[in-house]
Design a protein around this motif. Structure first.
Motif: not given
Length: 350
Positions: A10-29
């Motif tokens: 029931g609760v939403t908001g905007i927060v600060e997070k660390e940018r994700p990192e890709p694994g060997p087969m992954d992508a960051i978009v």
């Protein structure tokens, strides 16, 4: 980075997070645009249990920021679409023809379920070569964003409905998924498409997407109206695009013996669904009930992008509102309440 999250039920908001990192087969978009889905609202209301600061969103396109060492088809700077469902393509379920169920029921549904979703400055995509597609130059980001879920899910509703060429189809509910099921039924060769809806703007969209008749359930029993339109026979195929006990029952009641009920609705409330015994032929009317979770994967997305590129469908007619990312909480609340005749809100990230 900033992210729009479910803080708790029931609760939403905007927060600060660390940018994700890709694994060997992954992508960051890095997303450019996204679309809010009613399933995001179901999630926030607890349909899949509690979550803490889970980034929401599963419909977004954008620019590749970074890829893993083993990614072969994509590089930073590519403009890409990503499916809402990102299967594990080496899973047993995928090899058995059910990639959306990889590793467990609904296992391909990762965004805003078991991992952070797309409503952030950056988002992570597993198995990029299998789950990402290049957007053709002639397709806008706005158009391409609809391939993530609404086009894929709605069309799956029609694909799974076993519609005979020239057959009759009833599509229950004309939200974004139902509207694309209506369009999909027309593309699949339906001879007569009956849409069930009560909101005037959605009725008009249903007609634009190919409905021959629009049945308003506030003006009488929709099944009786469908029976009148089909001379008492019922339809060859019924598509449930709402996710409610009543509409599923109506689909079965409206379908002729030997027909197919195709469910793509998200049944986010209630423990059970009920089947009308008599109309089901006490279990022997040969009415097939088929379900599906939004098909994902790069091949699926490429095919849908091709349909956009060739002007087979224009999903952007469903976009009724547009917001900047810093207005996303307002957009979410409107989608949750279905206020101001909202159908689909587009979020601009840049």
């Amino acid at each position: 980075m900033e992210a729009f999250v479910m803080r708790s039920i029931g609760v939403t908001g905007i927060v600060e997070k660390e940018r994700p990192e890709p694994g060997p087969m992954d992508a960051i978009v890095r997303p450019t645009v996204g679309l809010i889905c009613t399933s995001d609202c179901h999630t926030v209301h607890g349909a899949i249990g509690d979550r803490e600061d889970l980034t929401l969103g599963h419909e977004a396109v954008g620019i590749v920021e970074e890829v893993g060492d083993h990614v072969e088809r994509f590089e930073p700077g590519d403009r890409v679409a990503v499916g809402a469902i990102t299967p594990d393509w080496n899973s047993t379920a995928a090899q058995d023809g059910h990639p959306s169920q990889s590793n467990q029921a609904l296992g391909g549904w990762k965004f805003a379920n078991v991992k952070d979703g797309a409503f952030a400055d950056y988002f992570h995509v597993n198995d990029a070569d299998g789950n990402v597609a290049h957007i053709p130059d002639g397709v806008s980001d706005h158009e391409a964003c609809y391939t993530a879920d609404m086009l894929s899910t709605g069309f799956a509703g029609a694909e799974n409905a076993d519609i005979p060429m020239g057959g009759t189809v009833a599509v229950f509910a004309q939200g974004p998924v139902g509207l694309m099921a209506t369009k999909g039924a027309r593309l699949q060769g339906a001879g007569e498409v009956i849409a069930v809806e009560t909101m005037e703007n959605r009725k008009e969209l249903a007609r634009e997407y190919g409905a021959d008749h629009v049945v308003d359930f506030q003006e009488g029993d929709p099944v009786e109206q469908i029976m009148d339109l089909t001379d008492g026979e019922g339809v060859d195929s019924a598509i449930e695009a709402l996710g409610a006990d009543e509409t599923l029952k109506d689909c079965i009641r409206a379908t002729k013996p030997g027909g197919t009920v195709s469910n793509v609705g998200y049944h986010g409330e209630g423990e059970f669904r009920h089947i009308p015994r008599e109309e089901w032929g006490v279990g022997m009317a040969e009415i097939s009930i088929v379900t599906d979770l939004c098909p994902g994967g790069s091949l699926r997305i490429r095919r849908l992008l091709r349909m956009l590129e060739q002007d087979r469908v224009d999903p952007t007619k469903m976009t009724t509102h547009e917001f900047d990312f810093d207005e996303i909480e307002t957009a979410f609340d409107m989608m949750d309440e279905k206020s101001d005749d909202i159908v689909k809100p587009l979020i601009h990230f840049e």
